[in-house]
Write a protein that holds these residues in place. Structure first.
Motif, PDB file in Angstrom:
ATOM      1  N   LEU A 296       0.852  -1.183   0.000  1.00  0.00           N
ATOM      2  CA  LEU A 296       0.000   0.000   0.000  1.00  0.00           C
ATOM      3  C   LEU A 296       0.888   1.233   0.000  1.00  0.00           C
ATOM      4  N   VAL A 297       0.639   2.103  -0.970  1.00  0.00           N
ATOM      5  CA  VAL A 297       1.448   3.323  -1.129  1.00  0.00           C
ATOM      6  C   VAL A 297       0.516   4.521  -0.949  1.00  0.00           C
ATOM      7  N   PRO A 298       0.485   5.144   0.227  1.00  0.00           N
ATOM      8  CA  PRO A 298      -0.436   6.258   0.458  1.00  0.00           C
ATOM      9  C   PRO A 298       0.090   7.576  -0.104  1.00  0.00           C
ATOM     10  N   SER A 299      -0.813   8.499  -0.363  1.00  0.00           N
ATOM     11  CA  SER A 299      -0.458   9.867  -0.766  1.00  0.00           C
ATOM     12  C   SER A 299       0.586   9.878  -1.866  1.00  0.00           C
ATOM     13  N   SER A 300       0.332   9.139  -2.945  1.00  0.00           N
ATOM     14  CA  SER A 300       1.308   9.021  -4.027  1.00  0.00           C
ATOM     15  C   SER A 300       0.598   9.186  -5.363  1.00  0.00           C
ATOM     16  N   ASN A 301       1.178   8.628  -6.414  1.00  0.00           N
ATOM     17  CA  ASN A 301       0.516   8.575  -7.714  1.00  0.00           C
ATOM     18  C   ASN A 301       1.027   7.362  -8.470  1.00  0.00           C
ATOM     19  N   LEU A 302       0.401   7.070  -9.588  1.00  0.00           N
ATOM     20  CA  LEU A 302       0.706   5.854 -10.328  1.00  0.00           C
ATOM     21  C   LEU A 302       2.158   5.816 -10.795  1.00  0.00           C
ATOM     22  N   ARG A 303       2.686   6.957 -11.212  1.00  0.00           N
ATOM     23  CA  ARG A 303       4.065   6.991 -11.717  1.00  0.00           C
ATOM     24  C   ARG A 303       5.055   6.625 -10.614  1.00  0.00           C
ATOM     25  N   ILE A 304       4.893   7.235  -9.437  1.00  0.00           N
ATOM     26  CA  ILE A 304       5.809   6.959  -8.329  1.00  0.00           C
ATOM     27  C   ILE A 304       5.678   5.512  -7.858  1.00  0.00           C
ATOM     28  N   ALA A 305       4.441   5.027  -7.765  1.00  0.00           N
ATOM     29  CA  ALA A 305       4.219   3.651  -7.321  1.00  0.00           C
ATOM     30  C   ALA A 305       4.812   2.663  -8.321  1.00  0.00           C
ATOM     31  N   ARG A 306       4.697   2.996  -9.608  1.00  0.00           N
ATOM     32  CA  ARG A 306       5.262   2.114 -10.628  1.00  0.00           C
ATOM     33  C   ARG A 306       6.787   2.098 -10.548  1.00  0.00           C
ATOM     34  N   GLN A 307       7.385   3.246 -10.302  1.00  0.00           N
ATOM     35  CA  GLN A 307       8.842   3.309 -10.145  1.00  0.00           C
ATOM     36  C   GLN A 307       9.299   2.478  -8.941  1.00  0.00           C
ATOM     37  N   LEU A 308       8.529   2.550  -7.860  1.00  0.00           N
ATOM     38  CA  LEU A 308       8.849   1.746  -6.681  1.00  0.00           C
ATOM     39  C   LEU A 308       8.793   0.263  -7.024  1.00  0.00           C
ATOM     40  N   ALA A 309       7.743  -0.146  -7.730  1.00  0.00           N
ATOM     41  CA  ALA A 309       7.601  -1.550  -8.105  1.00  0.00           C
ATOM     42  C   ALA A 309       8.739  -1.995  -9.009  1.00  0.00           C
ATOM     43  N   GLU A 310       9.158  -1.126  -9.914  1.00  0.00           N
ATOM     44  CA  GLU A 310      10.249  -1.475 -10.829  1.00  0.00           C
ATOM     45  C   GLU A 310      11.559  -1.662 -10.069  1.00  0.00           C
ATOM     46  N   GLY A 311      11.807  -0.790  -9.092  1.00  0.00           N
ATOM     47  CA  GLY A 311      13.002  -0.943  -8.266  1.00  0.00           C
ATOM     48  C   GLY A 311      12.988  -2.249  -7.489  1.00  0.00           C
ATOM     49  N   ILE A 312      11.829  -2.604  -6.959  1.00  0.00           N
ATOM     50  CA  ILE A 312      11.708  -3.867  -6.220  1.00  0.00           C
ATOM     51  C   ILE A 312      11.898  -5.046  -7.158  1.00  0.00           C
ATOM     52  N   ARG A 313      11.333  -4.949  -8.364  1.00  0.00           N
ATOM     53  CA  ARG A 313      11.474  -6.044  -9.341  1.00  0.00           C
ATOM     54  C   ARG A 313      12.941  -6.324  -9.641  1.00  0.00           C
ATOM     55  N   ARG A 314      13.707  -5.256  -9.848  1.00  0.00           N
ATOM     56  CA  ARG A 314      15.146  -5.424 -10.136  1.00  0.00           C
ATOM     57  C   ARG A 314      15.863  -6.039  -8.933  1.00  0.00           C
TER      58      ARG A 314
END
Length: 347
Positions: free
Chosen positions: A268-286
Motif C-alpha cells: 500500500l502506497v499512500p499519498s502518491s501517484n501511479l508513476r511513483i508507485a510504478r517506479q517503486l515496483a520497478e526498483g523492487i522487481r530489479r
C-alpha cells in the motif's frame, strides 16, 4: 466524605486537561474513538514520550489519519507494557476463568454420573419389592411404571453427561486458543510481513479517510510452483521469506508490505501517484531478480527468482474491491506478457 487528597485532585485535573486536548485532535484527524486510540492520544498530548509523538506525527502527515493497524502497533510498542489491562493479563484472566469453569463442569459431570448410578440401584431394588397390600397385577404395573421412568431418567442423564463432556472439549479448545493469543495477529508467521487481516484493515481505513493518491501494488512470485515441485516446500518457504524481506526493505515513507496470500504480496502506497508507485515496483522487481538462494540438499545455487507486479491508483468512487481488481488485472497482464515485469508500462 472528606475532600480528595491534593495528589488525587491534581491527577484528575491533569487527566481532564489531557482529554480536552486529545479528543479534538482525534476528531480533527477522523480517528475512531477506540480505547487504544484514546490511550495513544492521551499520551501524545502529555508530551512525555517524544518517540511516540514523532511516530504519530509522521503517520498523520502521511495518511491524514491514523490507520488502525498502525495505531495497534504503536500501542503495543509504546504503551502496552505499563498498561494494567494489557493483552497478557487479559489472557491469564480468561485462562483462569476457563480453568475454573472446566473444573466446575468436571464436578457436575461426576455428580450426574453418581446420580445416574443411584437411580439405577434404587429402581433395581424396587423391582424386587413384594408389597403384600397390593395385588400382584398392581405391583407389576407399579414396577413397570418405575422401570419406564428409570429408563427415561437414565436417558436424560446420559444426554446431560454427554453435553457436559462436549462443553469440556469446548473449554479445552478455548484454552488452546487463548494460549495462542499472544502471537501477533497482524503478522504473517513465515515471512514476517503484515498479513491479509492487516491489509484489509489498512486499506479500508485509507479509502474511508484519505483515499487521494492511494496506490496498490500486487506482487506475485514467478513460477513459484516450480520451486516447490523441484526443490521441495522448505526451499519454497525460503524463497517466500527472501522475497518478503526484500519487499519490506523497500518500504519507505509510509509504504507497507503485506503477504496477501500464497506467493502473492501487496504494498500500500499512500499519498502518491501511479508513476511513483510504478517506479517503486520497478526498483523492487530489479532487486528481486538479483536474489540468490542455496539448495543445500543438491549443493546448487538458485538464481532464477523473479516476480511480476501490477499497479493501480485509486480513482473517485472506487471501492477497495475495485482497486484490488484493477491492480490484479495489471498483474495478470504482466504474467501474460512473459512475467518479471511491471504493469502498466508507464504511469
Amino acid at each position: 466524605m472528606g475532600e480528595k487528597p491534593p495528589a488525587t485532585a491534581d491527577l484528575l485535573q491533569t487527566a481532564a486537561g489531557r482529554l480536552k486536548k486529545a479528543v479534538p485532535l482525534m476528531l480533527k484527524h477522523q480517528i475512531p474513538t477506540t480505547p487504544i486510540n484514546y490511550a495513544l492520544w492521551y499520551t501524545y498530548v502529555g508530551e512525555q514520550q517524544p518517540e511516540l509523538n514523532k511516530a504519530l506525527d509522521d503517520l498523520v502527515a502521511q495518511y491524514h489519519t491514523l490507520p488502525p493497524v498502525s495505531g495497534e502497533l504503536l500501542y503495543r510498542e509504546h504503551l502496552a507494557d505499563p498498561v494494567e489491562l494489557d493483552v497478557r493479563d487479559m489472557r491469564q484472566n480468561l485462562e483462569a476463568m476457563a480453568t475454573e469453569l472446566g473444573n466446575q463442569l468436571k464436578d457436575t459431570n461426576l455428580d450426574a454420573t453418581a446420580f445416574q448410578q443411584k437411580i439405577d440401584a434404587n429402581f433395581s431394588r424396587l423391582e424386587r419389592i413384594d408389597n403384600e397390600s397390593l395385588s400382584l397385577e398392581q405391583v407389576l404395573n407399579l414396577v413397570r411404571t418405575l422401570v419406564k421412568e428409570s429408563d427415561a431418567i437414565r436417558e436424560s442423564t446420559s444426554y446431560f453427561t454427554g453435553q457436559l463432556a462436549k462443553a469440556q472439549q469446548e473449554i479445552d479448545t478455548l484454552k488452546r486458543r487463548l494460549a495462542e493469543s499472544e502471537k501477533d495477529v497482524f503478522f504473517d508467521a513465515l515471512t514476517g510481513c503484515l498479513n491479509r487481516r492487516a491489509f484489509d484493515a489498512d486499506l479500508a481505513g485509507l479509502l474511508a479517510l484519505a483515499p487521494e493518491g492511494c496506490c496498490l501494488i500486487l506482487c506475485d512470485i514467478d513460477h513459484f510452483k516450480h520451486f516447490n515441485d523441484n526443490y521441495g516446500h522448505q526451499l519454497g518457504d525460503q524463497v517466500l521469506k527472501l522475497v518478503g524481506k526484500r519487499l519490506t526493505e523497500a518500504c519507505r515513507d509510509g509504504v507497507k508490505c503485506y503477504r496477501y496470500g500464497g506467493e502473492e504480496f501487496a504494498l500500500l502506497v499512500p499519498s502518491s501517484n501511479l508513476r511513483i508507485a510504478r517506479q517503486l515496483a520497478e526498483g523492487i522487481r530489479r532487486g528481486v531478480e538479483k536474489l540468490t538462494l542455496k539448495d543445500r540438499r543438491r549443493d546448487a545455487r538458485i538464481d532464477n527468482i523473479s516476480a511480476s507486479f501490477g499497479v493501480a491508483q485509486w480513482q473517485p468512487k472506487m471501492t477497495a474491491r475495485n482497486l484490488i481488481e484493477h491492480s490484479d488485472k495489471q498483474l495478470y497482464e504482466a504474467k501474460r506478457l512473459g512475467r518479471n515485469r511491471v504493469m502498466p508500462i508507464s504511469g
